[in-house]
Design a protein around this motif. Sequence first.
Motif, PDB file in Angstrom:
ATOM      1  N   ALA A   1     -12.980 -13.919   7.303  1.00 59.73           N
ATOM      2  CA  ALA A   1     -11.793 -14.209   6.472  1.00 59.73           C
ATOM      3  C   ALA A   1     -10.688 -13.352   7.186  1.00 59.73           C
ATOM      4  O   ALA A   1      -9.361 -13.717   6.839  1.00 59.73           O
ATOM      5  N   GLN A   2     -10.755 -12.206   7.412  1.00 64.64           N
ATOM      6  CA  GLN A   2      -9.455 -11.334   7.881  1.00 64.64           C
ATOM      7  C   GLN A   2      -8.984 -12.090   9.108  1.00 64.64           C
ATOM      8  O   GLN A   2      -7.601 -11.987   9.387  1.00 64.64           O
ATOM      9  N   ARG A   3      -9.764 -12.609   9.939  1.00 67.50           N
ATOM     10  CA  ARG A   3      -9.236 -13.203  11.461  1.00 67.50           C
ATOM     11  C   ARG A   3      -8.494 -14.586  10.837  1.00 67.50           C
ATOM     12  O   ARG A   3      -7.266 -14.832  11.607  1.00 67.50           O
ATOM     13  N   SER A   4      -8.811 -14.995   9.878  1.00 68.59           N
ATOM     14  CA  SER A   4      -8.123 -16.162   9.484  1.00 68.59           C
ATOM     15  C   SER A   4      -6.991 -16.134   8.590  1.00 68.59           C
ATOM     16  O   SER A   4      -5.980 -16.947   8.547  1.00 68.59           O
ATOM     17  N   GLN A   5      -6.929 -14.900   7.898  1.00 67.79           N
ATOM     18  CA  GLN A   5      -5.719 -14.664   6.957  1.00 67.79           C
ATOM     19  C   GLN A   5      -4.722 -13.723   7.612  1.00 67.79           C
ATOM     20  O   GLN A   5      -3.565 -13.680   7.299  1.00 67.79           O
ATOM     21  N   GLY A   6      -5.084 -12.935   8.362  1.00 65.21           N
ATOM     22  CA  GLY A   6      -4.163 -11.935   9.187  1.00 65.21           C
ATOM     23  C   GLY A   6      -4.529 -11.653  10.396  1.00 65.21           C
ATOM     24  O   GLY A   6      -5.358 -12.189  11.243  1.00 65.21           O
ATOM     25  N   ASN A   7      -3.994 -10.478  10.847  1.00 61.93           N
ATOM     26  CA  ASN A   7      -4.052  -9.958  12.356  1.00 61.93           C
ATOM     27  C   ASN A   7      -5.412  -9.185  12.217  1.00 61.93           C
ATOM     28  O   ASN A   7      -5.292  -8.160  11.511  1.00 61.93           O
ATOM     29  N   TYR A   8      -6.481  -9.213  13.363  1.00 64.44           N
ATOM     30  CA  TYR A   8      -7.252  -8.163  13.272  1.00 64.44           C
ATOM     31  C   TYR A   8      -7.670  -7.689  14.668  1.00 64.44           C
ATOM     32  O   TYR A   8      -7.276  -8.127  15.712  1.00 64.44           O
ATOM     33  N   THR A   9      -7.353  -6.278  14.565  1.00 69.66           N
ATOM     34  CA  THR A   9      -7.518  -5.432  15.462  1.00 69.66           C
ATOM     35  C   THR A   9      -8.697  -4.318  15.534  1.00 69.66           C
ATOM     36  O   THR A   9      -8.488  -3.393  14.854  1.00 69.66           O
ATOM     37  N   GLY A  10      -9.993  -4.597  15.968  1.00 73.50           N
ATOM     38  CA  GLY A  10     -10.889  -3.942  16.219  1.00 73.50           C
ATOM     39  C   GLY A  10     -11.120  -2.893  14.796  1.00 73.50           C
ATOM     40  O   GLY A  10     -11.230  -1.630  14.689  1.00 73.50           O
ATOM     41  N   GLY A  11     -11.686  -3.587  13.746  1.00 73.38           N
ATOM     42  CA  GLY A  11     -12.015  -2.901  12.546  1.00 73.38           C
ATOM     43  C   GLY A  11     -10.700  -2.523  11.504  1.00 73.38           C
ATOM     44  O   GLY A  11     -10.717  -2.227  10.408  1.00 73.38           O
ATOM     45  N   ASN A  12      -9.540  -3.023  12.090  1.00 68.32           N
ATOM     46  CA  ASN A  12      -8.252  -2.677  11.200  1.00 68.32           C
ATOM     47  C   ASN A  12      -7.634  -4.253  11.038  1.00 68.32           C
ATOM     48  O   ASN A  12      -7.440  -5.023  11.669  1.00 68.32           O
ATOM     49  N   TYR A  13      -7.356  -4.440   9.474  1.00 67.85           N
ATOM     50  CA  TYR A  13      -6.986  -5.708   9.138  1.00 67.85           C
ATOM     51  C   TYR A  13      -5.573  -5.577   8.579  1.00 67.85           C
ATOM     52  O   TYR A  13      -5.209  -5.007   7.674  1.00 67.85           O
ATOM     53  N   TYR A  14      -4.730  -6.644   8.928  1.00 69.81           N
ATOM     54  CA  TYR A  14      -3.337  -6.886   8.583  1.00 69.81           C
ATOM     55  C   TYR A  14      -3.207  -7.916   7.488  1.00 69.81           C
ATOM     56  O   TYR A  14      -3.323  -8.908   8.343  1.00 69.81           O
ATOM     57  N   GLY A  15      -3.069  -7.947   6.336  1.00 69.60           N
ATOM     58  CA  GLY A  15      -3.146  -8.908   5.411  1.00 69.60           C
ATOM     59  C   GLY A  15      -1.808  -9.482   5.534  1.00 69.60           C
ATOM     60  O   GLY A  15      -0.933  -9.223   6.189  1.00 69.60           O
ATOM     61  N   ASN A  16      -1.612 -10.376   4.434  1.00 65.47           N
ATOM     62  CA  ASN A  16      -0.363 -11.209   4.038  1.00 65.47           C
ATOM     63  C   ASN A  16       0.920 -10.245   4.182  1.00 65.47           C
ATOM     64  O   ASN A  16       1.829 -10.659   4.481  1.00 65.47           O
ATOM     65  N   TYR A  17       0.671  -9.165   3.485  1.00 64.78           N
ATOM     66  CA  TYR A  17       1.716  -8.302   3.562  1.00 64.78           C
ATOM     67  C   TYR A  17       2.015  -7.047   4.561  1.00 64.78           C
ATOM     68  O   TYR A  17       2.773  -6.164   4.572  1.00 64.78           O
ATOM     69  N   GLY A  18       1.077  -7.189   5.556  1.00 68.46           N
ATOM     70  CA  GLY A  18       1.491  -6.379   6.518  1.00 68.46           C
ATOM     71  C   GLY A  18       0.478  -5.029   6.469  1.00 68.46           C
ATOM     72  O   GLY A  18       0.818  -3.925   7.068  1.00 68.46           O
TER      73      GLY A  18
END
Length: 263
Positions: free
Chosen positions: A165-182
């Motif tokens: 879900a995080q890959r499809s909604q935001g940027n995924y980097t090794g366990g940290n996820y950046y959602g729609n609001y950064g």
Amino acid sequence: MDIFKKILGNIIYGLGKLLDVIFQLLISITELIVRISSGIARLVFGLIGIGGFFLLFLFLGPLGLILLVPIMILLIVLFIVIPILGTKVISYLKYRQYMVTQYLFDWAEYYISGKKKAFDSFDKYGDKYKDMEEEKRREEWRKRQEEQQKMWEERFRQWYEYENAQRSQGNYTGGNYYGNYGRQESYVNPAIEFNKKYEESCNILGVGYDTDIYEVKLAYRKKAKEYHPDLNKSPNATEMFQKINAAYEFLSEGNIARYKSYN
């Protein structure tokens, strides 16, 4: 002749029921004593925690120190001796309850209906009880292992869903996820905790991380026998025995395969 046999059978059956009630009463009384002693011990420990002994010494002076010795003896009896002995007494009473009552009920059935007795020897009823208790323990262990297996499967399933879900909604980097609001969100992969628990369990049983279920069972039997509280009188035997059982429960065939697939 058959009438006399049936009368004798009913007398024996009544005796068995009476003894069953007596045994159950003794078991209930013993369980109540264990609960009461544990409750009193917790109360005394609570008083210690809030400075009860300090207040005792403050108001009574040296007499407080004299009273401290019997109080500590009482604590040992209430918190250690009675629960341990009580548990053993309860176990023994249940064992004898089954042996005596089933023996009498079988004899009663034999005289009333001519049904063949299950065992010819009184001791065989005790062996049957031990087999039943062992089967009950194995079934409880199997259920706990299944529940633990399902728990880990569910945690990994949620992790994979969250990761996708995080890959499809935001940027995924090794366990940290950046959602729609950064905003950065952290999520811990359950494999980290799983691997740690797996390796700790292997260390407790003394098997390698590339072990299999047969090696685990063999190591468990050896360790359980070594640290069984009835055989090992060292102070940490009970704690170690519990750890050995927990390790054995965790090292299921499914968990062994899961660890090997990740490493």
